[in-house]
Design a protein around this motif. Structure first.
Motif, PDB file in Angstrom:
ATOM      1  N   ARG A  85       0.831  -1.193   0.000  1.00 35.81           N
ATOM      2  CA  ARG A  85       0.000   0.000   0.000  1.00 35.81           C
ATOM      3  C   ARG A  85       0.870   1.249   0.000  1.00 35.81           C
ATOM      4  NH1 ARG A  85      -2.885   3.552   3.565  1.00 35.81           N
ATOM      5  NH2 ARG A  85      -1.897   2.763   5.421  1.00 35.81           N
ATOM      6  N   ASP A  86       0.451   2.211  -0.809  1.00 34.75           N
ATOM      7  CA  ASP A  86       1.078   3.524  -0.817  1.00 34.75           C
ATOM      8  C   ASP A  86      -0.064   4.531  -0.814  1.00 34.75           C
ATOM      9  OD1 ASP A  86       2.656   5.729  -1.052  1.00 34.75           O
ATOM     10  OD2 ASP A  86       3.406   5.278  -3.056  1.00 34.75           O
ATOM     11  N   GLY A  87      -0.328   5.140   0.329  1.00 34.72           N
ATOM     12  CA  GLY A  87      -1.481   6.024   0.446  1.00 34.72           C
ATOM     13  C   GLY A  87      -2.765   5.241   0.233  1.00 34.72           C
ATOM     14  N   ASN A  88      -3.565   5.653  -0.750  1.00 31.30           N
ATOM     15  CA  ASN A  88      -4.832   4.950  -1.007  1.00 31.30           C
ATOM     16  C   ASN A  88      -4.724   4.000  -2.190  1.00 31.30           C
ATOM     17  OD1 ASN A  88      -4.711   6.782  -3.096  1.00 31.30           O
ATOM     18  ND2 ASN A  88      -6.882   7.263  -3.050  1.00 31.30           N
ATOM     19  N   GLN A  89      -3.482   3.647  -2.577  1.00 32.60           N
ATOM     20  CA  GLN A  89      -3.299   2.734  -3.700  1.00 32.60           C
ATOM     21  C   GLN A  89      -2.668   1.430  -3.227  1.00 32.60           C
ATOM     22  OE1 GLN A  89      -2.113   4.979  -7.555  1.00 32.60           O
ATOM     23  NE2 GLN A  89      -0.622   5.499  -5.993  1.00 32.60           N
ATOM     24  N   ALA A 129      12.481  -7.458  -6.843  1.00 36.81           N
ATOM     25  CA  ALA A 129      13.749  -6.818  -6.474  1.00 36.81           C
ATOM     26  C   ALA A 129      13.507  -5.633  -5.539  1.00 36.81           C
ATOM     27  CB  ALA A 129      14.519  -6.376  -7.730  1.00 36.81           C
ATOM     28  N   THR A 130      12.606  -5.815  -4.593  1.00 31.85           N
ATOM     29  CA  THR A 130      12.172  -4.735  -3.714  1.00 31.85           C
ATOM     30  C   THR A 130      12.139  -5.224  -2.272  1.00 31.85           C
ATOM     31  OG1 THR A 130      10.829  -3.786  -5.473  1.00 31.85           O
ATOM     32  CG2 THR A 130      10.238  -3.173  -3.243  1.00 31.85           C
ATOM     33  N   GLU A 131      12.478  -4.328  -1.368  1.00 30.91           N
ATOM     34  CA  GLU A 131      12.427  -4.655   0.054  1.00 30.91           C
ATOM     35  C   GLU A 131      11.143  -4.075   0.652  1.00 30.91           C
ATOM     36  OE1 GLU A 131      15.450  -3.891   3.650  1.00 30.91           O
ATOM     37  OE2 GLU A 131      16.379  -3.909   1.659  1.00 30.91           O
ATOM     38  N   ILE A 132      10.437  -4.898   1.418  1.00 22.49           N
ATOM     39  CA  ILE A 132       9.188  -4.454   2.038  1.00 22.49           C
ATOM     40  C   ILE A 132       9.232  -4.662   3.548  1.00 22.49           C
ATOM     41  CG2 ILE A 132       7.689  -4.856   0.038  1.00 22.49           C
ATOM     42  CD1 ILE A 132       6.853  -7.533   1.528  1.00 22.49           C
ATOM     43  N   SER A 133       8.370  -3.948   4.243  1.00 24.01           N
ATOM     44  CA  SER A 133       8.097  -4.280   5.641  1.00 24.01           C
ATOM     45  C   SER A 133       6.698  -4.870   5.669  1.00 24.01           C
ATOM     46  CB  SER A 133       8.190  -3.042   6.534  1.00 24.01           C
ATOM     47  OG  SER A 133       7.155  -2.141   6.224  1.00 24.01           O
ATOM     48  N   VAL A 134       6.539  -5.930   6.460  1.00 25.79           N
ATOM     49  CA  VAL A 134       5.272  -6.646   6.529  1.00 25.79           C
ATOM     50  C   VAL A 134       4.495  -6.154   7.736  1.00 25.79           C
ATOM     51  CG1 VAL A 134       4.191  -8.916   6.688  1.00 25.79           C
ATOM     52  CG2 VAL A 134       6.336  -8.650   5.422  1.00 25.79           C
ATOM     53  N   GLY A 135       3.264  -5.716   7.486  1.00 24.87           N
ATOM     54  CA  GLY A 135       2.412  -5.207   8.550  1.00 24.87           C
ATOM     55  C   GLY A 135       1.417  -6.253   9.018  1.00 24.87           C
ATOM     56  N   GLU A 136       0.208  -5.807   9.334  1.00 22.33           N
ATOM     57  CA  GLU A 136      -0.756  -6.733   9.935  1.00 22.33           C
ATOM     58  C   GLU A 136      -1.403  -7.650   8.907  1.00 22.33           C
ATOM     59  OE1 GLU A 136      -4.829  -4.750  10.968  1.00 22.33           O
ATOM     60  OE2 GLU A 136      -3.257  -3.263  11.302  1.00 22.33           O
ATOM     61  N   LEU A 137      -1.836  -8.796   9.414  1.00 22.04           N
ATOM     62  CA  LEU A 137      -2.539  -9.777   8.590  1.00 22.04           C
ATOM     63  C   LEU A 137      -3.909  -9.206   8.226  1.00 22.04           C
ATOM     64  CD1 LEU A 137      -2.588 -12.816   7.571  1.00 22.04           C
ATOM     65  CD2 LEU A 137      -3.792 -13.313   9.687  1.00 22.04           C
ATOM     66  N   LYS A 159       4.511  -2.376   3.215  1.00 20.77           N
ATOM     67  CA  LYS A 159       4.993  -1.061   2.764  1.00 20.77           C
ATOM     68  C   LYS A 159       6.334  -1.244   2.068  1.00 20.77           C
ATOM     69  CE  LYS A 159       2.969   2.408   5.723  1.00 20.77           C
ATOM     70  NZ  LYS A 159       2.495   2.066   7.045  1.00 20.77           N
ATOM     71  N   LEU A 160       6.595  -0.388   1.097  1.00 21.14           N
ATOM     72  CA  LEU A 160       7.891  -0.399   0.419  1.00 21.14           C
ATOM     73  C   LEU A 160       8.948   0.198   1.332  1.00 21.14           C
ATOM     74  CD1 LEU A 160       6.830   0.917  -3.096  1.00 21.14           C
ATOM     75  CD2 LEU A 160       7.326  -1.421  -2.417  1.00 21.14           C
ATOM     76  N   ILE A 161      10.104  -0.441   1.384  1.00 23.14           N
ATOM     77  CA  ILE A 161      11.242   0.136   2.099  1.00 23.14           C
ATOM     78  C   ILE A 161      12.221   0.686   1.055  1.00 23.14           C
ATOM     79  CG2 ILE A 161      13.202  -0.282   3.609  1.00 23.14           C
ATOM     80  CD1 ILE A 161      11.576  -2.468   4.956  1.00 23.14           C
ATOM     81  N   ARG A 162      12.635  -0.193   0.122  1.00 22.37           N
ATOM     82  CA  ARG A 162      13.514   0.280  -0.946  1.00 22.37           C
ATOM     83  C   ARG A 162      13.379  -0.633  -2.153  1.00 22.37           C
ATOM     84  NH1 ARG A 162      17.492  -1.686   2.387  1.00 22.37           N
ATOM     85  NH2 ARG A 162      17.486   0.277   3.479  1.00 22.37           N
ATOM     86  N   GLY A 163      13.635  -0.032  -3.318  1.00 22.18           N
ATOM     87  CA  GLY A 163      13.516  -0.785  -4.573  1.00 22.18           C
ATOM     88  C   GLY A 163      12.458  -0.169  -5.457  1.00 22.18           C
ATOM     89  N   ASN A 164      12.415  -0.617  -6.711  1.00 22.36           N
ATOM     90  CA  ASN A 164      11.538   0.005  -7.704  1.00 22.36           C
ATOM     91  C   ASN A 164      10.450  -0.909  -8.246  1.00 22.36           C
ATOM     92  OD1 ASN A 164      13.093   2.366  -7.609  1.00 22.36           O
ATOM     93  ND2 ASN A 164      14.575   1.464  -9.012  1.00 22.36           N
ATOM     94  N   LEU A 165      10.139  -2.004  -7.563  1.00 25.34           N
ATOM     95  CA  LEU A 165       9.100  -2.922  -8.030  1.00 25.34           C
ATOM     96  C   LEU A 165       9.357  -3.343  -9.482  1.00 25.34           C
ATOM     97  CD1 LEU A 165       6.033  -1.119  -6.433  1.00 25.34           C
ATOM     98  CD2 LEU A 165       6.963  -3.316  -5.714  1.00 25.34           C
TER      99      LEU A 165
END
Length: 134
Positions: A12-16, A57-65, A86-92
């Motif tokens: 998720r990034d904002g409402n997307q 090729a992207t680093e994420i943080s995992v939030g709630e189930l 959430k995205l931490i780093r990388g360009n998807l």
């Protein structure tokens, strides 16, 4: 029937949210959330971090189930843990998927989803609109 345990990242990034189209196999061209099979000894969160690195090729943080989806495909039973991420780093970068889109609550139904993901879509739509009001 064989059960396959998988994890899915609802990035998720904002409402997307980020969705990908399958580039191969029986369900090619249908849309899903990125992720994949868990390996022995992995937690769902560890599997998700690894899968997103491999696929995007992207680093994420995992939030709630968000939910665990149980779905019977013709040849197997799918058990899918779906997490807000959430995205931490990388360009998807699309290393495996055929296509990708950022979708909003309004455009969630604009792509043909895999059958197992349909149950999740309504729940995500509701939560996205509550994020926007919050």
């Amino acid at each position: 029937m064989k059960t396959i345990r998988v994890v899915a990242a609802v990035i998720r990034d904002g409402n997307q949210i980020f969705a990908t189209a399958r580039g191969y196999g029986e369900y090619q061209g249908l849309w899903e959330f990125p992720g994949g099979k868990m390996e022995p000894g992995e937690t769902p969160q560890e599997a998700l971090v690894r899968e997103i690195k491999e696929e995007l090729a992207t680093e994420i943080s995992v939030g709630e189930l968000i939910d665990t989806i149980e779905y019977d495909y013709p040849s197997f039973h799918l058990s899918m843990d779906c997490f807000w991420c959430k995205l931490i780093r990388g360009n998807l970068e699309l290393l495996e998927a055929a296509d990708a889109k950022w979708l909003t609550g309004e455009t969630l139904h604009s792509v043909p989803w895999l059958p197992a993901d349909l149950d999740l879509i309504d729940k995500i739509g509701e939560q996205l609109s509550s994020f926007n009001q919050g």
